[in-house]
Design a protein around this motif. Structure first.
Motif, PDB file in Angstrom:
ATOM      1  N   ASN A 156      -0.235  -3.858   4.305  1.00 14.14           N
ATOM      2  CA  ASN A 156       0.254  -5.229   4.103  1.00 14.14           C
ATOM      3  C   ASN A 156       0.813  -5.454   2.700  1.00 14.14           C
ATOM      4  N   MET A 157       1.666  -4.544   2.284  1.00 15.56           N
ATOM      5  CA  MET A 157       2.236  -4.637   0.942  1.00 15.56           C
ATOM      6  C   MET A 157       3.712  -4.310   0.956  1.00 15.56           C
ATOM      7  N   ALA A 158       4.390  -4.866  -0.069  1.00 17.23           N
ATOM      8  CA  ALA A 158       5.699  -4.353  -0.451  1.00 17.23           C
ATOM      9  C   ALA A 158       5.474  -3.510  -1.696  1.00 17.23           C
ATOM     10  N   HIS A 159       5.907  -2.243  -1.626  1.00 16.29           N
ATOM     11  CA  HIS A 159       5.810  -1.349  -2.782  1.00 16.29           C
ATOM     12  C   HIS A 159       7.167  -1.321  -3.454  1.00 16.29           C
ATOM     13  N   TRP A 160       7.188  -1.596  -4.765  1.00 17.60           N
ATOM     14  CA  TRP A 160       8.426  -1.647  -5.535  1.00 17.60           C
ATOM     15  C   TRP A 160       8.600  -0.310  -6.251  1.00 17.60           C
ATOM     16  N   ILE A 161       9.656   0.404  -5.912  1.00 22.98           N
ATOM     17  CA  ILE A 161       9.861   1.756  -6.436  1.00 22.98           C
ATOM     18  C   ILE A 161      11.037   1.741  -7.418  1.00 22.98           C
ATOM     19  N   ASP A 162      10.804   2.300  -8.616  1.00 25.97           N
ATOM     20  CA  ASP A 162      11.860   2.489  -9.605  1.00 25.97           C
ATOM     21  C   ASP A 162      12.668   3.717  -9.173  1.00 25.97           C
ATOM     22  N   THR A 163      13.947   3.532  -8.848  1.00 29.22           N
ATOM     23  CA  THR A 163      14.716   4.653  -8.297  1.00 29.22           C
ATOM     24  C   THR A 163      15.077   5.680  -9.372  1.00 29.22           C
ATOM     25  N   GLU A 164      14.910   5.309 -10.638  1.00 31.71           N
ATOM     26  CA  GLU A 164      15.136   6.269 -11.727  1.00 31.71           C
ATOM     27  C   GLU A 164      14.015   7.298 -11.763  1.00 31.71           C
ATOM     28  N   SER A 165      12.777   6.789 -11.835  1.00 33.73           N
ATOM     29  CA  SER A 165      11.617   7.684 -11.939  1.00 33.73           C
ATOM     30  C   SER A 165      11.053   8.041 -10.564  1.00 33.73           C
ATOM     31  N   GLN A 166      11.499   7.353  -9.503  1.00 34.32           N
ATOM     32  CA  GLN A 166      10.943   7.505  -8.141  1.00 34.32           C
ATOM     33  C   GLN A 166       9.444   7.231  -8.139  1.00 34.32           C
ATOM     34  N   GLU A 167       9.014   6.253  -8.933  1.00 30.30           N
ATOM     35  CA  GLU A 167       7.601   5.889  -8.954  1.00 30.30           C
ATOM     36  C   GLU A 167       7.441   4.399  -8.657  1.00 30.30           C
ATOM     37  N   ILE A 168       6.275   4.067  -8.082  1.00 32.79           N
ATOM     38  CA  ILE A 168       5.974   2.668  -7.790  1.00 32.79           C
ATOM     39  C   ILE A 168       5.682   1.934  -9.088  1.00 32.79           C
ATOM     40  N   PHE A 169       6.349   0.797  -9.309  1.00 33.66           N
ATOM     41  CA  PHE A 169       6.024   0.037 -10.516  1.00 33.66           C
ATOM     42  C   PHE A 169       5.357  -1.302 -10.207  1.00 33.66           C
ATOM     43  N   ALA A 170       5.332  -1.704  -8.941  1.00 35.74           N
ATOM     44  CA  ALA A 170       4.620  -2.933  -8.581  1.00 35.74           C
ATOM     45  C   ALA A 170       4.257  -2.882  -7.103  1.00 35.74           C
ATOM     46  N   ASN A 171       3.179  -3.571  -6.747  1.00 40.28           N
ATOM     47  CA  ASN A 171       2.773  -3.733  -5.358  1.00 40.28           C
ATOM     48  C   ASN A 171       2.497  -5.205  -5.124  1.00 40.28           C
TER      49      ASN A 171
ATOM     50  N   SER B  60     -10.724   4.999   5.355  1.00 40.42           N
ATOM     51  CA  SER B  60      -9.513   5.650   4.871  1.00 40.42           C
ATOM     52  C   SER B  60      -8.360   4.638   4.754  1.00 40.42           C
ATOM     53  N   ASP B  61      -8.262   3.732   5.735  1.00 45.30           N
ATOM     54  CA  ASP B  61      -7.232   2.679   5.658  1.00 45.30           C
ATOM     55  C   ASP B  61      -7.478   1.778   4.444  1.00 45.30           C
ATOM     56  N   ASN B  62      -8.735   1.405   4.239  1.00 42.87           N
ATOM     57  CA  ASN B  62      -9.061   0.547   3.096  1.00 42.87           C
ATOM     58  C   ASN B  62      -8.745   1.234   1.772  1.00 42.87           C
ATOM     59  N   LEU B  63      -9.053   2.539   1.704  1.00 46.38           N
ATOM     60  CA  LEU B  63      -8.834   3.267   0.454  1.00 46.38           C
ATOM     61  C   LEU B  63      -7.357   3.329   0.093  1.00 46.38           C
ATOM     62  N   THR B  64      -6.517   3.513   1.115  1.00 45.88           N
ATOM     63  CA  THR B  64      -5.081   3.594   0.842  1.00 45.88           C
ATOM     64  C   THR B  64      -4.594   2.276   0.257  1.00 45.88           C
ATOM     65  N   THR B  65      -5.030   1.172   0.850  1.00 46.00           N
ATOM     66  CA  THR B  65      -4.655  -0.128   0.308  1.00 46.00           C
ATOM     67  C   THR B  65      -5.279  -0.327  -1.064  1.00 46.00           C
ATOM     68  N   GLY B  66      -6.552   0.050  -1.157  1.00 47.73           N
ATOM     69  CA  GLY B  66      -7.299  -0.193  -2.387  1.00 47.73           C
ATOM     70  C   GLY B  66      -6.729   0.524  -3.597  1.00 47.73           C
ATOM     71  N   LYS B  67      -6.123   1.683  -3.374  1.00 44.45           N
ATOM     72  CA  LYS B  67      -5.649   2.446  -4.534  1.00 44.45           C
ATOM     73  C   LYS B  67      -4.502   1.729  -5.241  1.00 44.45           C
ATOM     74  N   PHE B  68      -3.806   0.850  -4.525  1.00 46.48           N
ATOM     75  CA  PHE B  68      -2.734   0.086  -5.173  1.00 46.48           C
ATOM     76  C   PHE B  68      -3.266  -1.161  -5.874  1.00 46.48           C
ATOM     77  N   LEU B  69      -4.513  -1.519  -5.562  1.00 50.57           N
ATOM     78  CA  LEU B  69      -5.047  -2.793  -6.051  1.00 50.57           C
ATOM     79  C   LEU B  69      -6.288  -2.615  -6.925  1.00 50.57           C
ATOM     80  N   GLY B  70      -6.640  -1.371  -7.214  1.00 45.65           N
ATOM     81  CA  GLY B  70      -7.829  -1.137  -8.020  1.00 45.65           C
ATOM     82  C   GLY B  70      -9.102  -1.461  -7.263  1.00 45.65           C
ATOM     83  N   GLN B  71      -9.149  -1.088  -5.974  1.00 52.79           N
ATOM     84  CA  GLN B  71     -10.375  -1.277  -5.198  1.00 52.79           C
ATOM     85  C   GLN B  71     -10.809   0.074  -4.670  1.00 52.79           C
ATOM     86  N   ASP B  72     -12.105   0.327  -4.780  1.00 48.32           N
ATOM     87  CA  ASP B  72     -12.625   1.599  -4.318  1.00 48.32           C
ATOM     88  C   ASP B  72     -13.701   1.341  -3.272  1.00 48.32           C
ATOM     89  N   TYR B  73     -13.524   1.926  -2.097  1.00 53.19           N
ATOM     90  CA  TYR B  73     -14.473   1.736  -1.004  1.00 53.19           C
ATOM     91  C   TYR B  73     -15.227   3.039  -0.759  1.00 53.19           C
TER      92      TYR B  73
END
Lengths: 322, 388
Positions: A156-171, B60-73
């Motif tokens: 349930n996220m939009a991942h924002w990717i910097d196309t220069e570095s190919q890395e996510i810079f925001a979620n 595993s689903d929670n961890l994938t989401t959590g890694k973007f938000l600083g949450q560890d399950y």
């Protein structure tokens, strides 16, 4: 002088490829249906790889890219002959993709692998793979090419990717099951649809802050079944046409006020859509009814249903100079 | 005897970057095994990791989401054999985490929910379908991601109603859960204006694998006229031998034939194929209803933590029971919790072994709140008071 229309008609009949076309991917038939926009009829059916979903043309329309999801490849097709020219490495289960404004790099969502794959279409190599959330699907690149977006359905996220570095810079979190993303208004806004959440989140691209959320309500349909999926903008980005899945309606959203102005009844489980050259006609893919609804944009009315293959998924416009 | 496993973020290879700011969310999976009933057929063995694998997928689903938000399950697995007392382990585990997903019979669920250590904790029933747990024996700290018998049987009766199969008969097994399922079928039939003309207990102790063709025609010969033959045999001991051996050719439903279930491999739409494929990769088998219930419980906690940015059980409970909570459960509609008894409302697929036949709520069954509340105990009929 009276014979002039006949003279005009003869070359049109002799070379039907002159009319603009709408290309439709049929997920459960492993085919593409090509609709002639003049006659609104299917003029060609082309065999492709397994489970074709995302389709898009190169910027000069010389080749078509097709996500053949179950063949784990992106096929490159000559739209004139319908031949598969070659295949691109895509990562597993490519579902949807977007072509970078450089006309060279494809950003591909690998649905089963929680990865976004970046492929160079010239060298035919994978140049980057980016770990994203579970079930990535919606893909977009900003008009200046600097930002790529992947939305992930279960994270349930939009991942924002910097196309220069190919890395996510925001979620950024959006509502449940995001399906589609588009940069609009010259790349100043990002819109993300959420199928189960039933909303479109609008973000300010500069700050990644949410500006607003657009809700939908179709008369006589329970809110749970009003599920925004694909959407495209009319000329000048004034309105969005939003496919509302199993509610079988297209919503017309005013892009300035973020208000829904109209709901248009189309076929069953409407999924994606595209417009013709001057954006006077919209073509929606209706998965369950296996057809394409043609909407007249001026009157906001459905004017025709066109039978295509089983489970039409994506739509892509191709001008042919006719 | 006890098997304690710790599956942490690190062991799954998903390291989070800034551990200092990380929100830690430990979860417990506790199984108090039930003694398995012997059944005639060996075709459908109960997987050793039933339920647990679903919880692990949710992690595993929670961890994938959590890694973007600083949450560890993390998920701690506790297995308690049928004859052992589950309470000492449950007590100790509740000191380590307030989030406990339970695969246990009703008595164990209630005993754990009533522990002093469990007050203020969030327990999830991912196994028991008993009605009393959603009714007079409900507990404020116990939510139910497993569907109740009434949700399942209401789904089936909606289908019978829509088909105008108005005359029903019922064969019941002899186990206590068969009686509970039969009672739910009977109540659901009444709810949707159908009649169960006759209920006949299953009487054989012979091996139906050899005898069904001889015994079942005679056993069903004197049944009242019916459009649909219902079978209440939760463990599927004999139900599978009824089809095509009945005296009159009628469809069967309930524990065999057309089955109302919370999850099945034949559910393909709504992105379900992706959930199946992730589960197959993890467990190497099909996802059962109990796996689904455990997955939904772990995901519900994850979704609430993500949206509230909190791991405090009171905050999480309030959010789960609020209008804001919705879980994408691969069944085409958002899942949420009923505020009057903590039951997760969800669509019920009606399936055969090869295909999805329909999914309840069926079109035309309306409700002022949500059509999902046409399935199971609705607020006005619920005897549960713990949630008020």
């Amino acid at each position: 002088m009276t014979c002039k229309p006949i003279l005009l008609a003869i070359p049109l009949l002799a070379t039907p490829a002159l009319a603009d076309e709408m290309w439709i991917s049929n997920e459960k038939d492993d085919t593409l249906s090509v609709i002639d926009i003049e006659t609104l009829e299917v003029v060609r059916t082309i065999d492709v790889g397994e489970r074709p979903r995302g389709i898009t043309f190169s910027k000069d329309y010389s080749v078509l890219y097709v996500c053949a999801s179950d063949s784990d490849t992106v096929q490159v097709i000559d739209p004139d002959s319908g031949e598969v020219l070659h295949e691109l490495p895509s990562g597993e289960d490519p579902e949807q993709f977007v072509l970078h404004p450089d006309d060279r790099h494809l950003y591909i969502a690998n649905e089963d692998d929680a990865i976004t794959t970046v492929v160079d279409t010239e060298s035919r190599t994978v140049v980057a793979q980016i770990s994203v959330g579970i079930e990535p699907e919606g893909m977009a690149v900003s008009p200046d090419g600097k930002i790529a977006i992947t939305t992930s359905e279960t994270t349930n996220m939009a991942h924002w990717i910097d196309t220069e570095s190919q890395e996510i810079f925001a979620n950024t979190l959006v509502d449940s099951r995001p399906r589609h993303a588009e940069f609009i208004k010259e790349g100043t806004e990002l819109w993300v649809s959420a199928e189960i959440g039933g909303t479109i989140s609008v973000f300010d691209v500069a700050t990644q802050d949410e500006i607003t959320k657009i809700d939908f309500a179709v008369d006589g349909v329970h809110p749970d079944r009003v599920q925004p999926v694909g959407f495209e903008m009319t000329a000048g980005d004034t309105h969005a046409y939003v496919a509302l899945g199993p509610s079988n309606h297209i919503a017309v959203v005013n892009a300035e006020t973020y208000e829904v102005e109209d709901y248009i009844l189309v076929g069953r489980r409407v999924w994606h859509l595209d417009f013709n050259a001057d954006r006077s006609l919209a073509f929606t893919t209706n998965g369950v009814s296996g057809d394409v609804t043609v909407i007249d944009v001026a009157s906001r009315e459905a004017i025709k249903s066109i039978k295509v293959g089983r489970f039409p998924w994506g739509a892509a416009f191709r001008p042919t100079g006719g | 005897m006890l098997k304690h496993l710790l599956a942490s973020a690190i062991s799954l290879g998903l390291c989070t970057t800034a551990l200092a700011d990380t929100l830690q969310v430990p979860l417990i999976w506790l199984r108090h095994a039930e003694a398995e009933r012997p059944v005639l057929s060996n075709l459908d063995p109960i997987p050793e990791d039933r339920g647990q694998a679903g919880a692990e997928l949710g992690l595993s689903d929670n961890l994938t989401t959590g890694k973007f938000l600083g949450q560890d399950y993390s998920l701690e697995v506790i297995e308690i054999p049928p004859e052992a007392d589950p309470l000492p382990d449950a007590r100790a585990a509740l000191a380590r985490s307030p989030y406990m997903v339970l695969d246990a019979p009703a008595e164990t669920l209630l005993a754990i929910a009533d522990l002093p250590e469990a007050q203020g904790a969030m327990l999830f029933n991912a196994a028991a379908s008993d009605m009393a747990l959603r009714g007079e024996n409900c507990r404020a700290n116990l939510l139910h991601t497993k569907t109740s018998y009434a949700m399942q049987t209401d789904a089936l009766m909606q289908f019978a109603r829509a088909k105008r199969w108005e005359d029903l008969v019922l064969i019941t097994g002899n186990a206590p859960e068969d009686a509970a399922y039969a009672a739910a079928l009977t109540a659901s039939a009444a709810k949707f204006g159908l009649t169960i003309a006759e209920t006949k207990p299953w009487i054989f102790d012979a091996d139906m694998r050899r005898n069904a063709a001889q015994e079942v025609p005679l056993f069903t010969q004197d049944l009242a006229d019916h459009d649909l033959l219902l079978i209440a045999d939760v463990a599927n001991d004999f139900a599978r031998y009824i089809a095509y051996n009945t005296w009159t050719p009628r469809p069967i439903a309930g524990s065999e034939g057309l089955r109302p279930v919370s999850w099945a491999p034949v559910v393909e739409q709504w992105g379900a194929a992706q959930l199946h494929s992730r589960f197959q990769d993890l467990a190497g088998r099909d996802m059962t209803p109990r796996d689904y219930a455990a997955w939904a419980a772990v995901r519900a906690v994850g979704e609430a933590v993500t949206r509230t940015q909190s791991a405090d059980p009171t905050t999480i409970r309030d959010y789960l029971l609020s209008d804001n909570f919705e879980l994408a459960g691969f069944k085409g509609r958002p899942l949420s919790f009923r505020t009057w008894n903590g039951q997760m409302r969800q669509p019920i697929p009606l399936v055969t072994r090869a295909a999805l036949v329909a999914q309840a709520p069926l079109e035309g069954f309306l409700h002022q709140r949500t059509e999902l509340d046409t399935l199971g105990l609705d607020a006005p009929e619920s005897p549960c008071t713990a949630f008020q």
